[in-house]
Enzyme design. Structure first.
Site, PDB file in Angstrom:
ATOM      1  N   GLU A   1      12.553 -19.577  31.560  1.00 32.18           N
ATOM      2  CA  GLU A   1      12.353 -20.999  31.854  1.00 32.18           C
ATOM      3  C   GLU A   1      12.555 -21.265  33.338  1.00 32.18           C
ATOM      4  O   GLU A   1      11.840 -22.066  33.947  1.00 32.18           O
ATOM      5  CB  GLU A   1      13.313 -21.851  31.013  1.00 32.18           C
ATOM      6  CG  GLU A   1      12.989 -21.883  29.519  1.00 32.18           C
ATOM      7  CD  GLU A   1      13.411 -20.621  28.769  1.00 32.18           C
ATOM      8  OE1 GLU A   1      14.179 -19.798  29.343  1.00 32.18           O
ATOM      9  OE2 GLU A   1      12.987 -20.443  27.613  1.00 32.18           O
TER      10      GLU A   1
ATOM     11  N   HIS B   1      17.532 -26.549  18.523  1.00 29.71           N
ATOM     12  CA  HIS B   1      16.130 -26.927  18.382  1.00 29.71           C
ATOM     13  C   HIS B   1      16.010 -28.425  18.103  1.00 29.71           C
ATOM     14  O   HIS B   1      15.063 -28.866  17.487  1.00 29.71           O
ATOM     15  CB  HIS B   1      15.455 -26.123  17.259  1.00 29.71           C
ATOM     16  CG  HIS B   1      15.402 -24.659  17.539  1.00 29.71           C
ATOM     17  ND1 HIS B   1      16.455 -23.807  17.278  1.00 29.71           N
ATOM     18  CD2 HIS B   1      14.429 -23.886  18.086  1.00 29.71           C
ATOM     19  CE1 HIS B   1      16.131 -22.587  17.634  1.00 29.71           C
ATOM     20  NE2 HIS B   1      14.908 -22.602  18.133  1.00 29.71           N
TER      21      HIS B   1
END
Lengths: 325, 404
Positions: A60, A130
């Site tokens: 990322e 999540h």
């Protein structure tokens, strides 16, 4: 118009962008042939080639670093972070680099062509990693714009506006609604102005405010409230940064009451900024304290998600509490 | 690629580990200490014009560094960083590039910027954060940047420019995609060079940037300045294995190590790296070995962590070494050199005096450039501030007299 779900609407906005600008690139984890874990980029690699729609290594930090460089070059950089929960390794590249590029260089350089898309929020039994809603972390950093759509029509129009905006934008997509929310969406290009809230339902008694996936929760609560004779004005904030204080202040001046709801934990959530600002702007018009219905100050849970989330019943309770004050 | 593991399997039946120091990467050296070409080396093709410009840049930067170090000690600027000992590494690499190639530096590469044409006044205006500073007085001294000269504005956090350089270089490549076929052209006009110290190579950005450049074939030259120290931390407390160069090999990137005090070796290596990046569309890593003769910055004191004996071992002056070669080429004479130095010193002092009296940026620069245009909340905050200053002009003398 065509009936689309939110993923189709996002795909359509990206498709228009790729067609419009020959140097636009879409990249992120698994976004290539596979089309991303949620399939938002499906079919785009076949259409625009592997040089412009590609998988990145699992980094990322690297995705955002690369995106900053590509945007500094002037190419539309359409980066995907697979889950907003995983945006934190890229935090430095976003808050220290994307956000400050133009300011620190005296506008010698900027990354205005950067748009980061990332699915956020709960409701998919995803547990701690999540389900997070990290918008408030980024809202504390000048230089970024932050946008959260509530349905497919909004998603396409706001995403196109985010891409065309000459500032770096983080576009949080409510993943719970990716397939659950469908509606009529124009196939052609259109944009919805950033920084403007939308009054989704007019009402006289109380203003209820949210954004993204939380909109359907407050709309549900408002419907239940109306059955009890309470007329809610329902507002979708749409842009977290910059945020539309004028529309909210106007509404609260009219109704005298405000309930803010978001999924993220309550402490220092973006609702806190709104409450403080509206308290200053509307002090003499307020009939009751501004209330917040938010996530608890815990990590997002798995088994007790139903208890944790700011659901319609909790929002309704807050509406009644405000009315009864 | 048919092999999903992306490795060449070379089956072995003996239990053997490869040693972490198995790579022993050679160091390219072309110039001798006396300014001759090593008998087995080949000098790169370098024009008299380029060689002289390279030398003049190094000479200028040495003198600027000396003066500004002094200016910081006098309290005239808040901070300074010299490139003492690394002048050849930075200047010769910049000299091997095209003016339109992008430079993404760390902070110690002022010589590359000067080589591109950044003027003495531009350096001073940035260091004094005055209203003529291209960066509008927003960053500490030595955070230079210039769009016109393709020199990306410096950012303080270490290593962040490494993946950015990959992305920028990828843009330089994507520009060459044929819209109809989706294929890439064979030659890329311009490439990106990314400078960083060996300490920055410990950051996650280094791994992310090199790995992405290798995988996506970005035409970027990674230029690691291995100067032995990350502030006070010596390289042997920073990483193991064979320097930074061995990491390049690990990422599958063409790599070379050069003597960073040898302008000709650095020039030759960078020229070749540029050719590889632009014709093959792939990254290259250069590790330059040149001891940091000075302190990390004016806030550092190397006597606290290294000995005079150690410093004496690395007293090679890259500028003197190159000068000897130039004199032997009869491209330079000592007398002219001395005269030039005197005149440069005078110019620097005059520029310093000019810059320190230029006024600070106007109040509106506080809120400009946060966004392309100030957002409503910022406009409100600015108006409130302006009103406050107008009520108390004496408390804010830098801006109160100039508010529009």
């Amino acid at each position: 118009m065509a009936k689309m779900n939110m993923l189709h609407a996002i795909n359509s906005a990206l498709d228009i962008t790729m067609n419009e600008h020959p140097q636009a690139c879409i990249f992120g984890e698994d976004v290539g042939y596979f089309g991303g874990v949620f399939r938002a980029t499906s079919g785009l690699q076949e259409k625009y080639g592997k040089h412009r729609v590609f998988n990145t290594p699992l980094t990322e930090q690297g995705i955002l670093g690369f995106a900053n460089g590509l945007a500094a070059f002037g190419a539309p950089a359409l980066a995907e972070i697979q889950f907003a929960d995983y945006i934190f390794p890229a935090f430095d590249q976003i808050v220290n680099e994307s956000a400050k590029f133009r300011y620190r260089s005296g506008n010698e350089f900027n990354v205005g062509t950067l748009t980061v898309r990332t699915p956020y929020g709960g409701g998919i039994a995803g547990g701690l990693y999540h389900s997070q809603s990290p918008e408030a972390y980024f809202a504390h950093t000048p230089g970024l714009k932050i946008v959260v759509p509530r349905n497919p029509y909004q998603a396409k129009g706001l995403l196109r506006a985010s891409i065309k905006d000459d500032n770096p934008v983080i576009f949080f997509e409510p993943k719970r609604l990716y397939r659950a929310s469908t509606g009529e969406v124009p196939e052609e290009d259109y944009s919805i102005e950033l920084g403007k809230a939308e009054v989704v339902q007019e009402g006289s008694d109380i203003t209820v405010l949210a954004w993204g996936a939380q909109m359907e929760i407050i709309e549900d609560a408002a419907k239940q409230a109306s059955e009890q004779g309470i007329h809610c004005e329902v507002i979708d904030l749409r842009s977290i940064l910059p945020w539309d204080i004028d529309t909210i202040a106007k509404s609260v001046t009219k109704t005298g009451r405000l309930v803010i709801s978001h999924e993220a934990p309550i402490t220092n959530g973006f609702g806190a900024e709104i409450a403080a600002s509206i308290q200053q702007a509307c002090f003499l018009h307020l009939e009751s304290p501004i209330l917040r219905v938010c996530g608890l100050d815990t990590p997002y849970p798995l088994a007790l998600e139903k208890e944790y989330v700011p659901d319609a019943l909790k929002v309704l309770a807050a509406i009644k509490q405000s009315m009864d004050f | 690629m048919s092999n999903p593991n992306n490795v060449s399997l070379n089956i072995n039946h003996a239990l053997e580990f490869i040693d972490g120091n198995a790579l022993n990467i050679p160091t390219l050296s072309i110039l001798t200490e006396d300014g001759d070409i090593h008998p087995s080396a080949t000098a790169p093709a370098i024009s008299k014009h380029t060689a002289i410009k390279l030398y003049e840049t190094m000479r200028f930067i040495r003198l600027l560094d000396e003066r500004m170090q002094g200016a910081q000690r006098q309290g005239r600027v808040s901070f300074y960083m010299q490139c003492l000992g690394e002048e050849a590494a930075v200047t010769a690499s910049a000299a091997a590039l095209d003016q339109e190639d992008m430079i993404m530096a760390q902070y110690r590469e002022q010589a590359a910027l000067h080589y591109r044409g950044f003027t003495l006044d531009q350096f001073m205006n940035q260091m004094f954060s005055n209203e003529l500073d291209l960066g509008k007085g927003r960053q500490m001294p030595i955070h230079y940047g210039s769009n016109e000269l393709n020199y990306m504005t410096i950012s303080s956090p270490l290593g962040t420019q490494i993946p950015q350089a990959t992305g920028y270089a990828y843009g330089q490549k994507v520009k060459h995609i044929d819209a109809k076929t989706g294929e890439l052209a064979s030659i890329i006009d311009n490439v990106t060079i990314c400078y960083f110290g060996e300490g920055a190579a410990s950051e996650g950005d280094f791994h992310a940037g090199l790995n992405m450049a290798a995988v996506h074939k970005a035409p970027v030259i990674f230029f690691a300045r291995n100067n032995g120290y990350a502030i006070s931390t010596p390289a042997d407390e920073q990483f193991k294995g064979d320097g930074i160069a061995s990491r390049g090999v690990g990422y599958g990137i063409k790599t070379i190590r050069v003597d960073g005090t040898d302008a000709l070796a650095v020039f030759a290596a960078t020229q070749k790296a540029r050719e590889i990046a632009s014709t093959q569309g792939e990254p290259v890593l250069i590790e330059s070995i040149a001891y940091r003769l000075g302190a990390h910055s004016t806030s550092d004191d190397p006597s606290g962590y290294r000995s005079k004996d150690e410093e004496a071992n690395y007293k090679t002056c890259p500028i003197e070494k190159f000068k000897k070669w130039l004199v032997k080429q009869q491209w330079l004479n000592e007398e002219d050199d001395l005269k030039a130095k005197e005149s440069i010193r005078e110019d620097i002092l005059a520029a310093l005096k000019r810059a320190e009296v230029v006024q600070k940026p106007a109040l509106e620069e506080l809120v400009s450039d946060v966004y392309d245009t100030p957002i409503p909340s910022l406009v409100r905050q600015y108006n409130e501030l302006k009103e406050h200053i107008q009520k108390h002009p004496d408390a804010y003398p830098v801006t109160s007299g100039r508010i529009k």
